[in-house]
Design a protein around this motif. Structure first.
Motif, PDB file in Angstrom:
ATOM      1  N   GLY A  88      29.729  16.539 -10.707  1.00  0.00           N
ATOM      2  CA  GLY A  88      30.723  16.460  -9.658  1.00  0.00           C
ATOM      3  C   GLY A  88      31.900  15.574 -10.034  1.00  0.00           C
ATOM      4  O   GLY A  88      31.924  14.948 -11.088  1.00  0.00           O
ATOM      5  N   GLY A  89      32.884  15.536  -9.127  1.00  0.00           N
ATOM      6  CA  GLY A  89      34.036  14.659  -9.298  1.00  0.00           C
ATOM      7  C   GLY A  89      35.291  15.392  -9.702  1.00  0.00           C
ATOM      8  O   GLY A  89      35.252  16.452 -10.333  1.00  0.00           O
ATOM      9  N   GLY A  90      36.424  14.813  -9.290  1.00  0.00           N
ATOM     10  CA  GLY A  90      37.715  15.360  -9.691  1.00  0.00           C
ATOM     11  C   GLY A  90      38.024  16.720  -9.114  1.00  0.00           C
ATOM     12  O   GLY A  90      38.750  17.506  -9.734  1.00  0.00           O
ATOM     13  N   GLY A  91      37.488  17.020  -7.911  1.00  0.00           N
ATOM     14  CA  GLY A  91      37.746  18.333  -7.330  1.00  0.00           C
ATOM     15  C   GLY A  91      37.232  19.470  -8.189  1.00  0.00           C
ATOM     16  O   GLY A  91      37.791  20.571  -8.195  1.00  0.00           O
ATOM     17  N   GLY A  92      36.157  19.222  -8.919  1.00  0.00           N
ATOM     18  CA  GLY A  92      35.568  20.239  -9.790  1.00  0.00           C
ATOM     19  C   GLY A  92      36.071  20.194 -11.216  1.00  0.00           C
ATOM     20  O   GLY A  92      35.548  20.888 -12.093  1.00  0.00           O
ATOM     21  N   SER A  93      37.063  19.338 -11.497  1.00  0.00           N
ATOM     22  CA  SER A  93      37.698  19.348 -12.815  1.00  0.00           C
ATOM     23  C   SER A  93      36.856  18.671 -13.893  1.00  0.00           C
ATOM     24  O   SER A  93      36.937  19.048 -15.065  1.00  0.00           O
ATOM     25  CB  SER A  93      39.070  18.679 -12.746  1.00  0.00           C
ATOM     26  N   ILE A  94      36.039  17.687 -13.520  1.00  0.00           N
ATOM     27  CA  ILE A  94      35.245  16.972 -14.527  1.00  0.00           C
ATOM     28  C   ILE A  94      34.189  17.896 -15.124  1.00  0.00           C
ATOM     29  O   ILE A  94      34.013  17.977 -16.350  1.00  0.00           O
ATOM     30  CB  ILE A  94      34.602  15.709 -13.918  1.00  0.00           C
ATOM     31  N   GLY A  95      33.487  18.624 -14.277  1.00  0.00           N
ATOM     32  CA  GLY A  95      32.492  19.576 -14.773  1.00  0.00           C
ATOM     33  C   GLY A  95      33.125  20.718 -15.534  1.00  0.00           C
ATOM     34  O   GLY A  95      32.582  21.184 -16.552  1.00  0.00           O
ATOM     35  N   ALA A  96      34.294  21.180 -15.070  1.00  0.00           N
ATOM     36  CA  ALA A  96      34.990  22.263 -15.770  1.00  0.00           C
ATOM     37  C   ALA A  96      35.418  21.819 -17.160  1.00  0.00           C
ATOM     38  O   ALA A  96      35.322  22.589 -18.130  1.00  0.00           O
ATOM     39  CB  ALA A  96      36.199  22.715 -14.958  1.00  0.00           C
ATOM     40  N   GLN A  97      35.887  20.596 -17.284  1.00  0.00           N
ATOM     41  CA  GLN A  97      36.275  20.062 -18.593  1.00  0.00           C
ATOM     42  C   GLN A  97      35.079  20.001 -19.533  1.00  0.00           C
ATOM     43  O   GLN A  97      35.189  20.316 -20.724  1.00  0.00           O
ATOM     44  CB  GLN A  97      36.867  18.665 -18.430  1.00  0.00           C
ATOM     45  N   GLU A  98      33.934  19.626 -18.992  1.00  0.00           N
ATOM     46  CA  GLU A  98      32.715  19.576 -19.793  1.00  0.00           C
ATOM     47  C   GLU A  98      32.375  20.963 -20.329  1.00  0.00           C
ATOM     48  O   GLU A  98      32.031  21.121 -21.511  1.00  0.00           O
ATOM     49  CB  GLU A  98      31.566  19.042 -18.946  1.00  0.00           C
ATOM     50  N   ALA A  99      32.480  21.976 -19.479  1.00  0.00           N
ATOM     51  CA  ALA A  99      32.189  23.348 -19.910  1.00  0.00           C
ATOM     52  C   ALA A  99      33.188  23.818 -20.953  1.00  0.00           C
ATOM     53  O   ALA A  99      32.834  24.535 -21.896  1.00  0.00           O
ATOM     54  CB  ALA A  99      32.207  24.284 -18.704  1.00  0.00           C
ATOM     55  N   LEU A 100      34.429  23.401 -20.787  1.00  0.00           N
ATOM     56  CA  LEU A 100      35.486  23.793 -21.710  1.00  0.00           C
ATOM     57  C   LEU A 100      35.186  23.334 -23.136  1.00  0.00           C
ATOM     58  O   LEU A 100      35.534  24.005 -24.113  1.00  0.00           O
ATOM     59  CB  LEU A 100      36.813  23.197 -21.238  1.00  0.00           C
ATOM     60  N   ASN A 101      34.518  22.200 -23.242  1.00  0.00           N
ATOM     61  CA  ASN A 101      34.262  21.587 -24.555  1.00  0.00           C
ATOM     62  C   ASN A 101      32.962  22.051 -25.206  1.00  0.00           C
ATOM     63  O   ASN A 101      32.656  21.646 -26.329  1.00  0.00           O
ATOM     64  CB  ASN A 101      34.230  20.061 -24.413  1.00  0.00           C
ATOM     65  N   GLU A 102      32.190  22.877 -24.506  1.00  0.00           N
ATOM     66  CA  GLU A 102      30.900  23.319 -25.047  1.00  0.00           C
ATOM     67  C   GLU A 102      31.083  24.433 -26.082  1.00  0.00           C
ATOM     68  O   GLU A 102      32.148  25.057 -26.171  1.00  0.00           O
ATOM     69  CB  GLU A 102      29.997  23.813 -23.908  1.00  0.00           C
ATOM     70  N   ASP A 103      30.033  24.687 -26.848  1.00  0.00           N
ATOM     71  CA  ASP A 103      30.076  25.748 -27.863  1.00  0.00           C
ATOM     72  C   ASP A 103      30.258  27.113 -27.197  1.00  0.00           C
ATOM     73  O   ASP A 103      29.668  27.388 -26.147  1.00  0.00           O
ATOM     74  CB  ASP A 103      28.788  25.764 -28.684  1.00  0.00           C
TER      75      ASP A 103
END
Length: 337
Positions: A88-103
């Motif tokens: 959670g956090g950042g209006g959904g942006s923190i988790g989205a950023q994490e997904a963006l960086n995955e393989d």
């Protein structure tokens, strides 16, 4: 006198070889087509657990909807397991950023919705929908505007009338940069009024604030709304759908109340950029089969959620159109330049 029989024998052997070769070629092509049609055999996917990143806390609407969907999706993918990671956090942006960086191997998938585009438009993130691989749109859920029974408003018409006299006098709880934020912004845009929009990061926090009348207005869902009505805790002032919801037929739409605004949380799936197209298509097709499942459709309807499947190519086009509308609305509201 042996030339003619030898010639016939040679011809027969050649014809047999050609026929066998043709048969093998056709058989191989058929196998290839079968593999491509099934998808799993051709690319050998999936073979291990898929990690789904839900960029919101556990127990919220998005989390619950995707966990239910994963049960059906697992069946369509031969029993592959899904593990949900809530970030959670950042209006959904923190988790989205994490997904963006995955393989980009098909084993991380993002449970995304409109907040991805909204956060980028508002300058809260540097990435948009198209920094991912859009897979498929699956559900859409309109929002119900609620207020504490302690307040005097009985409709959104009452709310608009008061705001016209006292701009900013009514607070509206929303998670900045998320779809709950576009709801009051859309009402402001359509009715030419101003709320005092207050940030509440998650659905549970916003609901708690509503029940305690710490914030005047906020969005809720069909199942939650029914529960709070029975308990005489909340009043429902309007729904942001184009038509009334059969589960709450007594709740008028915003359009019926003179507010030309439609708003919904549209939930879909995203892979990291660069995920092989074969995997994107296979997952998109599997989600499409889930969308046709009568049991799944009924379960979503009980939650006040509409199944609106769009495969990855149509989803990408839809996201572009949606993003253009949001950009124009936010510009009119002075949120972006």
């Amino acid at each position: 006198m042996f030339k003619k029989p030898l010639f016939l024998l040679s011809t027969l052997l050649l014809s047999t070889l050609v026929a066998c070769g043709s048969s093998d070629t056709q058989g191989g092509a058929a196998e290839g087509q079968a593999d491509n049609a099934g998808g799993e055999t051709a690319i050998d996917y999936p073979t291990k657990t898929i990690n789904m990143i839900v960029p919101w806390g556990a127990g919220g609407d998005t989390d619950v909807i995707y966990r239910v969907t994963n049960e059906y999706l697992s069946e369509e993918l031969d029993g592959v397991n899904f593990v949900v990671t809530n970030i959670g956090g950042g209006g959904g942006s923190i988790g989205a950023q994490e997904a963006l960086n995955e393989d980009a191997d098909g084993y991380t998938i993002l449970a995304g919705h409109d907040s991805i585009g909204l956060s980028e438009l508002m300058g809260n993130t540097s990435f948009s929908y198209f920094d991912f691989e859009p897979v498929a749109l699956l559900t859409s859920a309109s929002q119900i505007i609620a207020t504490s029974v302690q307040n005097d408003w009985d409709s959104m018409e009452d709310v608009v009338a008061e705001l016209e006299e006292n701009p900013g006098s009514i607070s509206f709880g929303a998670a900045f940069g998320s779809t709950s934020h576009t709801l009051p912004l859309g009402i402001e845009d359509a009715a030419d009024v101003k709320f005092n929009i207050v940030n509440y990061e998650g659905t549970s926090q916003r609901t708690t604030a509503l029940l305690g009348n710490h914030v005047h207005l906020g969005a809720t869902t069909v199942p939650a709304a029914q529960e709070y009505i029975k308990a005489d805790q909340l009043k429902l002032l309007g729904i942001s759908s184009a038509e009334r919801n059969p589960a709450l037929p007594e709740v008028p739409t915003l359009i019926e109340q003179g507010i030309d605004a439609v708003n919904a949380t549209n939930r879909g799936y995203f892979f990291p950029k660069g995920t092989p197209q074969e995997i994107v298509e296979l997952m998109s097709d599997a989600i499409g089969r889930v969308a046709e499942n009568p049991e799944f459709i009924a379960q979503m309807e009980e939650m006040g959620v509409e199944v609106v499947y769009k495969p990855h190519d149509e989803y990408s086009e839809w996201l572009e159109t949606s993003n253009d509308y949001l950009a124009e609305m936010l510009e009119r509201q002075g949120i972006v330049e």
